[in-house]
Design an enzyme around this catalytic site. Structure first.
Site, PDB file in Angstrom:
ATOM      1  N   VAL A   1       7.997   2.623  -1.562  1.00  0.00           N
ATOM      2  CA  VAL A   1       8.857   3.421  -0.687  1.00  0.00           C
ATOM      3  C   VAL A   1       8.653   2.942   0.750  1.00  0.00           C
ATOM      4  CG1 VAL A   1       9.320   5.748   0.194  1.00  0.00           C
ATOM      5  CG2 VAL A   1       8.713   5.434  -2.208  1.00  0.00           C
TER       6      VAL A   1
ATOM      7  N   GLY B   1       0.788  -1.226   0.000  1.00  0.00           N
ATOM      8  CA  GLY B   1       0.000   0.000   0.000  1.00  0.00           C
ATOM      9  C   GLY B   1       0.817   1.272   0.000  1.00  0.00           C
ATOM     10  N   HIS B   2       2.153   1.163   0.014  1.00  0.00           N
ATOM     11  CA  HIS B   2       3.005   2.363   0.151  1.00  0.00           C
ATOM     12  C   HIS B   2       4.183   2.300  -0.800  1.00  0.00           C
ATOM     13  CE1 HIS B   2       5.466   5.414   2.328  1.00  0.00           C
ATOM     14  NE2 HIS B   2       4.285   5.872   2.658  1.00  0.00           N
ATOM     15  N   PHE B   3       4.130   2.514  -1.925  1.00  0.00           N
ATOM     16  CA  PHE B   3       3.013   2.733  -2.836  1.00  0.00           C
ATOM     17  C   PHE B   3       3.131   1.666  -3.915  1.00  0.00           C
ATOM     18  CE2 PHE B   3       4.258   6.839  -1.054  1.00  0.00           C
ATOM     19  CZ  PHE B   3       3.066   7.273  -0.496  1.00  0.00           C
TER      20      PHE B   3
END
Length: 157
Positions: free
Chosen positions: A62, A55-57
């Site tokens: 990252v 989810g990041h990203f």
């Protein structure tokens, strides 16, 4: 622990004896060197399989800054326990007391090795203060002053 006059290292099994964290929040893979009351150098191997990259990203993975800070704090906790010459028990917890001057200088992503250098600045009234720097390939990625305290869970209530 593997110790010689010049080098003190810890493997993942020795790290797990000093930290209560487990997957997915154990963020220290190896200790390269440490000196009681002074410094420690450890690494976090960052892989594309890390949960947070979902989810990041998804389009540009990252490592979250908060997890870089957490990795340095875990490294600091290891140094504290090594300095005190104790292994924590199931009732030991390390809490953040403060984070000052946190700066993020470059992203950390899959394939990077985050090298964490942590130095004890002082210990006073049960509060440990550290200077922590995380780097990738010799470039600073994150830096901060961390303050932590070690408590027994009974005291923490």
């Amino acid at each position: 622990m593997t110790t010689t006059a010049e080098n003190k290292t810890l493997c993942i099994n020795q790290i797990k004896e000093l930290l209560p964290h487990r997957y997915p929040l154990l963020l220290v893979d190896r200790v390269l060197n440490w000196e009681a009351n002074k410094t420690i150098t450890a690494i976090k191997n960052v892989t594309v399989n890390e949960e947070f990259f979902n989810g990041h990203f998804p389009h540009k993975p990252v490592m979250p800054g908060v997890l870089m800070i957490e990795a340095m704090a875990q490294t600091a906790a290891i140094l504290s326990f090594l300095t005190m010459g104790v292994k924590p028990d199931e009732n030991s917890v390390v809490y953040f007391v403060g984070i000052d001057n946190a700066r993020f200088k470059r992203p950390v992503g899959p394939g990077d090795q985050l090298k964490m250098d942590v130095e004890i600045l002082r210990v006073s009234r049960g509060i440990w203060k550290y200077k922590a720097v995380g780097s990738v390939d010799g470039q600073t990625a994150v830096e901060a002053e961390l303050m932590c305290t070690i408590r027994n869970t009974a005291e923490a209530q």
